[in-house]
Design an enzyme around this catalytic site. Structure first.
Site, PDB file in Angstrom:
ATOM      1  N   LYS A 133      -5.140   9.416  17.795  1.00 49.80           N
ATOM      2  CA  LYS A 133      -5.015  10.621  16.972  1.00 49.80           C
ATOM      3  C   LYS A 133      -5.891  10.540  15.723  1.00 49.80           C
ATOM      4  CE  LYS A 133      -2.238   8.807  13.593  1.00 49.80           C
ATOM      5  NZ  LYS A 133      -2.299   8.970  12.110  1.00 49.80           N
ATOM      6  N   GLY A 166       0.833  -1.191   0.000  1.00 52.47           N
ATOM      7  CA  GLY A 166       0.000   0.000   0.000  1.00 52.47           C
ATOM      8  C   GLY A 166       0.870   1.244   0.000  1.00 52.47           C
ATOM      9  N   GLY A 190       3.612   1.165   3.099  1.00 49.74           N
ATOM     10  CA  GLY A 190       4.593   0.107   2.899  1.00 49.74           C
ATOM     11  C   GLY A 190       5.506   0.392   1.724  1.00 49.74           C
ATOM     12  N   VAL A 211      -7.960   2.951   3.588  1.00 49.82           N
ATOM     13  CA  VAL A 211      -8.399   2.718   4.957  1.00 49.82           C
ATOM     14  C   VAL A 211      -8.322   4.014   5.755  1.00 49.82           C
ATOM     15  CG1 VAL A 211      -7.875   1.498   7.100  1.00 49.82           C
ATOM     16  CG2 VAL A 211      -7.682   0.305   4.908  1.00 49.82           C
ATOM     17  N   TYR A 249      -1.577   3.693  -5.287  1.00 46.40           N
ATOM     18  CA  TYR A 249      -1.489   4.330  -3.971  1.00 46.40           C
ATOM     19  C   TYR A 249      -0.605   5.565  -3.926  1.00 46.40           C
ATOM     20  CZ  TYR A 249      -3.777   0.123  -2.245  1.00 46.40           C
ATOM     21  OH  TYR A 249      -4.680  -0.889  -2.022  1.00 46.40           O
TER      22      TYR A 249
END
Length: 341
Positions: A201, A9, A12, A289, A49
């Protein structure tokens, strides 16, 4: 040293590219989508991504999971990094533990609590390793966290992160792997604190995004960030973290970035909620996400269990899951009784 990054992603891929930019390192990136990896290897970009960002030409892609894992396991100084969401951490831990034939050093990048158990990532990993008995005694593990948008890391822009783990030599290994070029890595032994900061957070960033979406101004934003930090600290202390951790990169630093930066997915969720869009619509269009949505209920449940007051978090949950309009949530917060800071 040899590094394996499991998860292609945005984060990563960005971290793998950064590590590969150091000629001392031999870095392999694995992802579930073999076609995506093939395209990444052919073009030097992760179009899904990190569109438009050129990755290190030294980064190697490996679609075979076992071969990717063996790459790092074959090096006494090898490091394996799990770059999946929290929901995938247990599976990855089991697969790694089952594959190794000797010591394993692993880090994860995910932030949040497990949805059903409310466990922190290190607790999930420990549970999976404990299931193996003494066979897992030679596994060192920890988290790499802090204020870091993946796109900026992939572009080589400066950032500073915190690594917290079970041993000091794991911290040293992480610093060897990533403390170079424009990235600084600071060590910590407060594993609980840095994970709580990384989880909470994201919830607070939704609140700040909603405030900005309503046009409530910079004063309101500053108040939410500051009082949100107080909520984060209270919960973190109740769970066993240390105060100074929440004043550092994994606490205040990550909160400031995620609550105010336009690249923040969680902030974007809050902004869109303020326009009246439904959560399902927002998440469908987001395409990535947003961990704050996933862990908001876990944070609220843990606060209730430990008797910790977290009114901003409760307001976020009411908007996300109870259909409370954002303007009404703001009104509830403003109507709270006066108290000492």
């Amino acid at each position: 040293m040899k590094l394996t990054i499991l998860g292609a992603g945005a984060w990563g891929t960005a971290l793998a590219s950064h590590a590969a930019s150091d000629s001392r390192h031999d870095v392999v990136l694995w992802g579930r989508d073999a076609d995506q990896l093939a395209a990444l290897a052919a073009t030097g970009t992760n179009a899904a991504y990190l569109p438009g960002v050129t990755l290190s030409p030294r980064l190697a892609c490996q679609p075979d999971f076992d071969a990717a894992v063996d790459h790092a396991l074959g090096d006494p100084q090898g490091l394996t990094v799990v770059a999946t969401p929290v929901s995938g951490l247990r599976e990855m831990t089991r697969r790694l533990a089952g594959r190794r034939k000797g010591p394993l050093a692993m880090l994860w990048l995910c932030k949040g609590f497990e949805a059903d158990t409310h466990a922190l990532p290190h607790q999930m990993v420990r549970e999976e390793l404990d299931a193996l008995g003494g066979a897992a005694d030679d596994v060192r593990y920890g988290v790499l966290t802090g204020p870091s948008f993946a796109r900026e890391v992939a572009q080589g822009l400066p950032c500073a992160l915190t690594v917290a783990g079970t041993t000091h030599d794991l911290t040293d290994l992480a610093q060897l792997a990533f403390h170079h070029h424009a990235m600084r890595i600071y060590g910590s032994d407060d594993l609980i604190g840095v994970e709580v900061g990384g989880a909470v957070k994201n919830v607070l960033a939704i609140a700040t995004g909603a405030s900005d979406g309503l046009g409530l101004g910079l004063n309101a934003r500053a108040a939410l960030v500051t009082r949100g930090l107080a909520e984060m600290t209270r919960l973190g202390l109740a769970l066993g973290g240390r105060t100074e951790t929440f004043m550092g990169l994994a606490g205040m630093g990550d909160l400031i970035l995620t609550a105010t930066g336009d690249l923040s997915r969680n902030r974007r969720v809050g902004q869109q909620l303020a326009t009246g869009r439904t959560l399902d619509q927002i998440l469908h269009d987001l395409g990535h996400v947003a961990e704050g949505v996933r862990c908001a209920q876990a944070v609220a449940a843990l606060a209730a269990r430990h008797g910790v007051e977290m009114p901003i978090t409760r307001a976020v949950c009411a908007v996300l899951f109870d259909g409370l309009p954002v303007a009404d949530a703001v009104a509830r917060l403003l109507q709270r009784d006066a108290r000492d800071e």
